[in-house]
Design an enzyme around this catalytic site. Structure first.
Site, mmCIF file in Angstrom:
data_model
loop_
_atom_site.group_PDB
_atom_site.id
_atom_site.type_symbol
_atom_site.label_atom_id
_atom_site.label_comp_id
_atom_site.label_asym_id
_atom_site.label_seq_id
_atom_site.Cartn_x
_atom_site.Cartn_y
_atom_site.Cartn_z
ATOM 1 N N GLY A 9 26.218 3.328 43.520
ATOM 2 C CA GLY A 9 25.401 4.476 43.892
ATOM 3 C C GLY A 9 25.224 4.575 45.398
ATOM 4 C CB CYS A 10 23.581 7.159 47.467
ATOM 5 S SG CYS A 10 24.665 8.556 47.183
ATOM 6 C CB ALA A 32 36.686 7.845 58.859
ATOM 7 C CG HIS A 48 29.473 4.177 57.721
ATOM 8 N ND1 HIS A 48 29.956 3.359 56.739
ATOM 9 C CD2 HIS A 48 28.580 4.992 57.130
ATOM 10 C CE1 HIS A 48 29.370 3.662 55.590
ATOM 11 N NE2 HIS A 48 28.525 4.653 55.802
ATOM 12 C CG ASP A 81 33.224 4.072 53.369
ATOM 13 O OD1 ASP A 81 32.844 4.820 52.443
ATOM 14 O OD2 ASP A 81 32.487 3.216 53.892
#
Length: 170
Positions: A9-10, A32, A48, A81
């Site tokens: 999940g987030c 990315a 990030h 990601d």
């Protein structure tokens, strides 16, 4: 070559776990999929970037993910990601999405099954929440859920991260 899927999940800790899988590797590529379309997303992208630190080659790939991965060296490792954002990019691009399917999805599944280098895919598990209120978001959840299933089947490993704890699924 190996391919690994990391889902959760987030804010579950999946990106941190994925980063831990590449420690000690020399040729590291961060692929990315997000685009800094607003200030909040720009801040998230920068956070990030700071979390992963130095020693990465960053590729910004909002659409042709399979094409970008195909060009990576076999002795490298690529952390993608994330597939959730990529799926939204694809579905929001009329030049590649026909409303039902996309050749990019099929090519990515083939890439996961026969990776050009070690690959780690990060994605969100979308099917554990409430049913979205609008048709596009329901369609997005369904399409991305099916993509996640196909990528998980193609990968040699799959992990679920919950509350920062990785659980090996495959």
């Amino acid at each position: 070559m190996e391919s690994i899927l990391v889902t959760g999940g987030c804010r579950s800790g999946k990106s941190d776990f994925a980063l831990s899988l590449v420690k000690g590797r020399k040729k590291r590529f961060f692929v990315a999929t997000a685009q800094a379309l607003d200030d909040e997303m720009a801040r998230r992208i920068e956070a990030h970037r700071q979390a992963r630190g130095e020693g990465w080659t960053t590729l910004e790939v909002p659409l042709d993910l399979p094409g970008a991965l195909a060009g990576l060296p076999s002795d490298g490792v690529a952390l993608v990601d994330c597939l959730t954002v990529w799926s939204c990019n694809v579905m929001s691009s009329p030049e590649v999405w026909d409303g039902e399917s996309c050749g990019l999805f099929d090519r990515l599944v083939q890439t996961a099954a026969c990776p050009p280098c070690d690959l780690i895919f990060v994605t969100n598990e979308l099917g554990m929440g409430i049913v979205p209120a609008d048709p596009f978001t329901r369609r997005y959840r369904d399409v991305t859920g099916r993509l996640n299933q196909r990528i998980a089947a193609a990968c040699s490993q799959a992990w679920l991260v919950v509350c920062g704890l990785p659980v090996r699924l495959k």
